[in-house]
Design an enzyme around this catalytic site. Structure first.
Site, PDB file in Angstrom:
ATOM      1  N   THR A 177       0.814  -1.217   0.000  1.00 46.20           N
ATOM      2  CA  THR A 177       0.000   0.000   0.000  1.00 46.20           C
ATOM      3  C   THR A 177       0.845   1.263   0.000  1.00 46.20           C
ATOM      4  O   THR A 177       0.317   2.357  -0.171  1.00 46.20           O
ATOM      5  CB  THR A 177      -0.916   0.051   1.236  1.00 46.20           C
ATOM      6  OG1 THR A 177      -0.103   0.120   2.421  1.00 46.20           O
ATOM      7  CG2 THR A 177      -1.833  -1.164   1.301  1.00 46.20           C
ATOM      8  N   TRP A 201       5.055  -1.115  14.757  1.00 47.79           N
ATOM      9  CA  TRP A 201       5.809  -2.349  15.008  1.00 47.79           C
ATOM     10  C   TRP A 201       6.711  -2.199  16.230  1.00 47.79           C
ATOM     11  O   TRP A 201       6.881  -3.150  17.006  1.00 47.79           O
ATOM     12  CB  TRP A 201       6.625  -2.741  13.786  1.00 47.79           C
ATOM     13  CG  TRP A 201       5.793  -3.383  12.719  1.00 47.79           C
ATOM     14  CD1 TRP A 201       5.503  -2.891  11.485  1.00 47.79           C
ATOM     15  CD2 TRP A 201       5.106  -4.635  12.827  1.00 47.79           C
ATOM     16  NE1 TRP A 201       4.690  -3.765  10.809  1.00 47.79           N
ATOM     17  CE2 TRP A 201       4.435  -4.842  11.596  1.00 47.79           C
ATOM     18  CE3 TRP A 201       5.002  -5.600  13.827  1.00 47.79           C
ATOM     19  CZ2 TRP A 201       3.658  -5.977  11.355  1.00 47.79           C
ATOM     20  CZ3 TRP A 201       4.236  -6.728  13.578  1.00 47.79           C
ATOM     21  CH2 TRP A 201       3.579  -6.914  12.358  1.00 47.79           C
ATOM     22  N   SER A 231       6.738 -12.547  15.525  1.00 52.99           N
ATOM     23  CA  SER A 231       7.698 -12.497  14.432  1.00 52.99           C
ATOM     24  C   SER A 231       7.138 -13.164  13.175  1.00 52.99           C
ATOM     25  O   SER A 231       7.293 -12.652  12.055  1.00 52.99           O
ATOM     26  CB  SER A 231       9.006 -13.191  14.843  1.00 52.99           C
ATOM     27  OG  SER A 231       9.869 -13.331  13.734  1.00 52.99           O
ATOM     28  N   HIS A 237       4.573 -10.894  11.573  1.00 54.19           N
ATOM     29  CA  HIS A 237       5.269  -9.794  10.906  1.00 54.19           C
ATOM     30  C   HIS A 237       5.887 -10.272   9.586  1.00 54.19           C
ATOM     31  O   HIS A 237       5.757  -9.618   8.539  1.00 54.19           O
ATOM     32  CB  HIS A 237       6.350  -9.247  11.837  1.00 54.19           C
ATOM     33  CG  HIS A 237       6.929  -7.938  11.402  1.00 54.19           C
ATOM     34  ND1 HIS A 237       7.823  -7.244  12.180  1.00 54.19           N
ATOM     35  CD2 HIS A 237       6.759  -7.194  10.281  1.00 54.19           C
ATOM     36  CE1 HIS A 237       8.169  -6.122  11.552  1.00 54.19           C
ATOM     37  NE2 HIS A 237       7.536  -6.082  10.393  1.00 54.19           N
ATOM     38  N   ARG A 295      13.407  -8.426   2.962  1.00 55.29           N
ATOM     39  CA  ARG A 295      12.543  -8.464   4.146  1.00 55.29           C
ATOM     40  C   ARG A 295      12.541  -9.806   4.865  1.00 55.29           C
ATOM     41  O   ARG A 295      12.344  -9.856   6.075  1.00 55.29           O
ATOM     42  CB  ARG A 295      11.101  -8.104   3.760  1.00 55.29           C
ATOM     43  CG  ARG A 295      10.891  -6.648   3.353  1.00 55.29           C
ATOM     44  CD  ARG A 295       9.467  -6.452   2.844  1.00 55.29           C
ATOM     45  NE  ARG A 295       9.173  -5.063   2.514  1.00 55.29           N
ATOM     46  CZ  ARG A 295       8.565  -4.200   3.324  1.00 55.29           C
ATOM     47  NH1 ARG A 295       8.190  -4.599   4.526  1.00 55.29           N
ATOM     48  NH2 ARG A 295       8.320  -2.967   2.954  1.00 55.29           N
ATOM     49  N   CYS A 334      -3.036   3.257   7.985  1.00 52.53           N
ATOM     50  CA  CYS A 334      -3.502   2.845   6.655  1.00 52.53           C
ATOM     51  C   CYS A 334      -4.714   1.946   6.855  1.00 52.53           C
ATOM     52  O   CYS A 334      -4.642   0.950   7.574  1.00 52.53           O
ATOM     53  CB  CYS A 334      -2.379   2.110   5.935  1.00 52.53           C
ATOM     54  SG  CYS A 334      -2.892   0.994   4.613  1.00 52.53           S
ATOM     55  N   CYS A 369      -4.222  -1.716   5.785  1.00 48.98           N
ATOM     56  CA  CYS A 369      -3.287  -2.374   6.706  1.00 48.98           C
ATOM     57  C   CYS A 369      -3.952  -2.617   8.055  1.00 48.98           C
ATOM     58  O   CYS A 369      -3.746  -3.658   8.696  1.00 48.98           O
ATOM     59  CB  CYS A 369      -2.035  -1.521   6.889  1.00 48.98           C
ATOM     60  SG  CYS A 369      -1.240  -1.005   5.358  1.00 48.98           S
TER      61      CYS A 369
END
Length: 525
Positions: free
Chosen positions: A166, A177, A234, A237, A267, A367, A370
């Site tokens: 996005t 985060w 984790s 994420h 990532r 967002c 999100c």
């Protein structure tokens, strides 16, 4: 409170990308091969902590799992999710005006939602007593997260609002985060828990114990529950990061969407433990599904539309049954080794409170899309935890306990499992993409990722625009137009939703303008 080294390791392993590229790790992630075995073996070659399954085996069955889940989440029961996207952030003042059109969410017309699922019908149903109720949300003693009040909010078609890139990043996303990792460390009971003897004899494979606790707390790695908590966060994420890379904006000028290997390398693939934690979460979810299988077999999945219900219900139950069958084969998570001993109740309550905090932090995501998928997936994982650690076999009877799990919890649970399964599906795609490269191409890609990683996350205060006629004002104007269009639709649906959207817009507007120099236009985010 002194932050434990285990938490620091979790943050370093999961959040930071501005470290030297670990090329050997990239190769180990992208060049691993499936084992070809259809079921979990007793001799594990790639163990996942507290499970009797390895990640290679999960990869082998995941394509079947993903296919059935992909069909299942398109059915009426599992595609519509009621959510409140306009509740204020409880922890800080968050700008609710996302500047990227991809952040927007298209709401479903409530007239398209079967009447028995609508708010008007739900308001007639007596919901279970809430242990704590806040404006628009609540939780019960057994819940691991806050749940939205199902008489408020709006319906969203999850199929029409897919989780993908996005453009939401920078300070706002970083703060979310950071709060999830930093604000939820184990506190007052931690010292006694670490000093207490291990309540169960649990033999953990070395590769999995090294992720968060290798010599971390001086406790010999005895606090298994704390490690599990951080692995869950984790893995969540990492899965979200994988979906950003799976449906990334590859060409903004042409509007081209597609998989981005360099994004995945940066990532996820540079940190194999991140991918391993997606496997861990998938097995955890599958174990919960295997437990709840008999409950789902009797659950009312009908929409109430007698003209089309029979064929759709049959298809939904068939696909759900196939997923449950796979879960019973591969979902080998051993929940019995957690929350045992004299500190079990204290630790479980603290575990719940941390996860409830995470669900509240989702209201701080700037967002809308999100925030939507954050709420779906946190609720989905929380539902799995409740199934594993709060519900006994007698409770899992939909006839005796029809309100044991709300429809929103089941929708979130299945969609979250689909998210994890799709992440593993995407990882296999990226492996094939990597294998198709020659040595020169792969080296160029790694060099490019390494160059980008050296500058990522080094944020600096944005410059003030010189004129309200500049590009920043144009971006602001487009975002405002999108919000006003959203307001119009919200007000058509009802006053309560309309008021929340208006409040969200004004909150965003107030934070966009510089109080000392308003005539210079809105500030950059």
């Amino acid at each position: 409170m002194r932050r434990s080294l285990a938490l620091a390791l979790a943050i370093a392993a999961t959040v930071r990308a501005d470290v030297p590229l670990r090329r050997q790790d990239v190769h180990s992630v992208l060049e691993s091969k499936p084992t070809g075995s259809p079921a979990c073996r007793q001799q594990l070659t790639g163990p996942i902590e507290t499970t009797n399954c390895d990640y290679e085996t999960l990869e082998d069955v995941n394509e079947q799992l993903y296919t059935h889940l992909h069909d299942l989440v398109t059915t009426p029961f599992f595609r519509y999710f009621r959510v409140d996207l306009y509740r204020e952030c409880p922890y800080w003042q968050e700008n609710g005006l996302c500047m990227n059109r991809e952040c927007g969410v298209t709401s479903a017309d409530e007239s398209d939602i079967p009447e028995k699922w609508r708010a008007a019908s739900l308001s007639k149903v007596q919901l279970p007593h809430a242990s704590l109720s806040l404006p628009g949300c609540y939780y019960r003693d057994s819940d691991f997260c806050f749940l939205d009040d199902q008489t408020e909010g709006e319906y969203v078609d999850l199929v029409q609002n897919p989780e993908r890139f996005t453009g939401y990043a920078g300070v706002s996303a970083g703060r979310v985060w950071s709060s999830i990792y930093n604000e939820n460390c184990f506190g007052q009971s931690e010292l006694s828990l670490l000093k207490a003897p291990s309540p169960a004899e649990v033999s953990l494979p070395e590769p999995s114990t090294s992720v968060f606790v290798e010599g971390s707390d001086g406790d010999g790695g005895q606090c298994l529950e704390k490690r599990v908590y951080y692995r869950i966060i984790s893995g969540l994420h990492a899965s979200i990061s994988t979906h950003i890379c799976w449906e990334n904006m590859k060409d903004q000028t042409q509007g081209e969407w597609g998989p981005d290997l360099s994004c995945f390398v940066s990532r996820v693939a540079t940190h194999p433990e991140r991918l391993q934690n997606i496997y861990f979460n998938t097995v955890l979810m599958l174990r919960a599904l295997s437990r709840i299988g008999p409950y789902l077999a009797k659950y009312d999945l009908c929409s109430g539309d007698h003209d089309t219900d029979a064929s759709i219900e049959e298809f939904t139950k068939r696909e759900l049954g196939s997923v449950v069958d796979l879960a019973q084969t591969v979902g080998k998570f051993d929940e019995s080794v957690l929350f045992r001993g004299e500190n079990a109740l204290v630790l479980k309550e603290e575990f719940k409170q941390h996860f409830r905090n995470v669900s509240r932090i989702m209201d701080c995501v700037g967002c809308d899309k999100c925030r939507l998928w954050g709420k779906v997936q946190v609720t989905g994982v929380a539902t799995a935890l409740k199934i594993l650690f709060e519900l006994d076999e007698k409770a899992l009877d939909p006839i005796a306990n029809p309100n044991l799990l709300q429809r929103s919890e089941l929708v979130a649970f299945i969609n979250t499992l689909h998210r994890f399964s799709e992440s593993l599906h995407a990882a296999n795609y990226f492996r094939k993409d990597w294998a198709a490269m020659d040595a020169k191409q792969s080296e160029t890609l790694l060099a490019d990722v390494e160059k980008k990683s050296s500058t990522r996350h080094h944020w600096s205060p944005p410059a003030q625009p010189q004129s309200s006629e500049g590009p920043n004002a144009t971006t602001f104007d487009n975002a405002l137009r999108a919000r006003l269009a959203e307001l119009y639709k919200a007000c058509e649906r009802g006053t309560a939703v309309c008021v929340r959207v208006v409040a969200s817009i004004f909150s965003g507007l107030s934070s966009l303008f510089d109080r000392t120099n308003r005539h210079d236009g809105p500030r950059e985010l």
